[in-house]
Scaffold this active site. Sequence first.
Site, short mmCIF file in Angstrom:
data_model
loop_
_atom_site.label_atom_id
_atom_site.label_comp_id
_atom_site.label_asym_id
_atom_site.label_seq_id
_atom_site.Cartn_x
_atom_site.Cartn_y
_atom_site.Cartn_z
NE ARG A 1 56.51 18.66 50.15
CZ ARG A 1 56.57 17.34 50.37
NH1 ARG A 1 57.08 16.53 49.46
NH2 ARG A 1 56.10 16.84 51.50
CE LYS B 1 46.13 38.61 44.74
NZ LYS B 1 45.04 39.55 45.14
CD GLU C 1 38.72 42.25 38.09
OE1 GLU C 1 39.43 43.23 38.41
OE2 GLU C 1 38.35 41.38 38.92
CE LYS D 1 46.95 40.90 38.63
NZ LYS D 1 45.91 39.98 38.14
CD GLU E 1 46.57 41.32 47.65
OE1 GLU E 1 45.76 41.18 48.56
OE2 GLU E 1 46.38 40.90 46.47
NE ARG F 1 48.88 40.47 42.72
CZ ARG F 1 49.28 39.31 42.22
NH1 ARG F 1 50.50 38.87 42.48
NH2 ARG F 1 48.49 38.59 41.46
CG ASN G 1 42.29 42.77 45.65
OD1 ASN G 1 41.92 41.90 44.88
ND2 ASN G 1 43.43 42.69 46.32
CG HIS H 1 38.15 42.62 43.88
ND1 HIS H 1 38.18 43.72 43.05
CD2 HIS H 1 38.46 41.55 43.09
CE1 HIS H 1 38.50 43.33 41.82
NE2 HIS H 1 38.67 42.03 41.81
CG HIS I 1 35.62 38.84 47.11
ND1 HIS I 1 36.94 38.82 47.52
CD2 HIS I 1 35.65 38.74 45.76
CE1 HIS I 1 37.72 38.73 46.46
NE2 HIS I 1 36.97 38.68 45.39
CG HIS J 1 35.01 37.96 40.14
ND1 HIS J 1 35.02 38.12 41.51
CD2 HIS J 1 36.12 38.59 39.69
CE1 HIS J 1 36.08 38.81 41.87
NE2 HIS J 1 36.77 39.11 40.78
#
Length: 466
Positions: free
Chosen positions: A196, A218, A260, A302, A312, A316, A320, A323, A327, A340
Amino acid sequence: MPPFTVTSTLATYATCIRSSRSNNSRICLPGVARAGIRTHVGAPAFLGQRRELQCVTKMSAKKGQTSARCSAAITTERVVEVQLGDRSYPIYIGSNLPWNKLLQAHIPGKTALVVTNTTIAPLYLDRCVAALSEGGKIRVETVVLPDGEEHKNMEVLMKVFDKALECRLDRKTTFVALGGGVIGDMTGYAAASYQRGVNFIQIPTTTMAMSDSSVGGKTGVNHPLGKNMIGAFYQPQCVMIDVDTLTSLPDRELASGLAEVVKYGLIRDARFFEWMEENMGKLLARDQEALAYAIERSCINKAEVVAADEKEAGLRATLNLGHTFGHAIENNLGYGAWLHGEAVSAGMVMAADMSARLGWIDQELVDRAERLLVQANLPVTTPDGLGKEKFLDTMSVDKKVADGQLRLILLKGALGECVFTGDFDDPNLMKHLTDSVHPILLEEGKNSQKIFANINYEVTEIPTFK
C-alpha cells in the site's frame, strides 16, 4: 525573491532535506527554481557555471524558531522543486552528478530495489547499485524488465512485485526507477501498490522521461483497450536527471522526447518555443548546455502545473496537448510501433489544425508548430491504415472523457495559450478526422514519406518509423 530564509552560504552545495514524509519537515533546496516562481526561467544558469548555494531554514509556525536539516556537502548545478506541501521533492539536473550522495539522502530505510530494463542495465545498473550501496548501509536488489512500450502491462509489472516479495522487502524500502518513461511509470505504480505504498526515486535516462514523465507522479500501465488506463498519482522522493546518460540514447529516442519539450512552448511558454526555434539544431546535436536548459525549463513548467493541480482536475489536463490523438495512434498501431513522442507530435499537429479550423488560432501558428516538429525529426501526420472509426473508438475511452463527452486540449489565442474543452461539435471533429487520418496503407517503406507530405519546405533527412 523566493519565499525562504537563508541562514548560510556554502562554497559547495549543501541541501536541506526532509527527514520523512510522516512529519511536516520537507526538503528545502538552495537556489531552487520553485514552482510558481518565474524569475528563475528568464536567467538560466548553464552547466559549468558553478553557483554559490544556500542552506535553507524552515520557520516554526508555533514558536517562530528556525531549523535546518542539512546533508553532507554535494555538488550540482540546477535544482527545481515541486511544491506539494509535505510531499514536495527536488528535481536535480546536471552533468557528472554525485549519485551516491543525492540518492542516499532520499532513502530513509536500509533496502532499495532498482528497477530497470534490458537496454539500460548494461549501461548504468552497476553505477546505480554502487552509488546506493556505498558505505554499506543500504542493501540493494535489482530487477531487469524487457524494454519497450509493448511490455508496459500488468504481466510484466508482476516481476517487480515478485522480486520485492522474494527479497522480503518491507514498507521502509525504496524503489528506484532507472530508465525511460516506461520504467518510471511502472516503478512508480509498483511503489504505490506494494504494501500500500513505499518510497520511490526517479532516475530518468531519456529526454522524454527527463523533460516530462518523471515529474508529477503519474504512474501506471497500459491496457489493450487504452494507454495508461490503470495507474495512480504517486509522487517520488526525488528526481535525479544526469544529462550525461543522454550520450547513450539513440537519435530516434532523443527526438521522441523533444515532442514533449515543444508541447510546453505551445501551451504555456511562448518564449521557450521561440528559443527552440533558434536552438533545435543544438538539441539534436546533444549540446549539453542546450539540453540542460530545455530540460530545466520543461521541469519548471511541469512543476508549476503539478503544484496547482496535482490530480488533473483541470489545469494539468492541458499538459496532454495532442495526447488524445497520439494515444489513439499508439493503441491502434500496437504499443511500440511508434514511440510515444512520435505519436504525440502527430497528435499535436492534429490538435493545432483543429484549433485553426475552429477559428481559435491563425494558420501561421499551425505552420510554426509543424516546422519546429519537423526540425526535431518528428512525424507531423498520422500513419496510414488507421481510419477515423478506429480513432473515434479509441478516443471514446480516453481518460479525459467525462460523462460520455470527449474533451480535448486545443490551442486558443496567441502562442502559449490553450484550453481544455468539449466546446466543439461532432461534425467538426468528424471532418477533421476524415481529413487527417489515412485508412489506405501505402507500399512497404513509403509510410515515412507520407508523414511529411503536407510540409511545403525542404526536409533533408526523413527518418524511418518502424
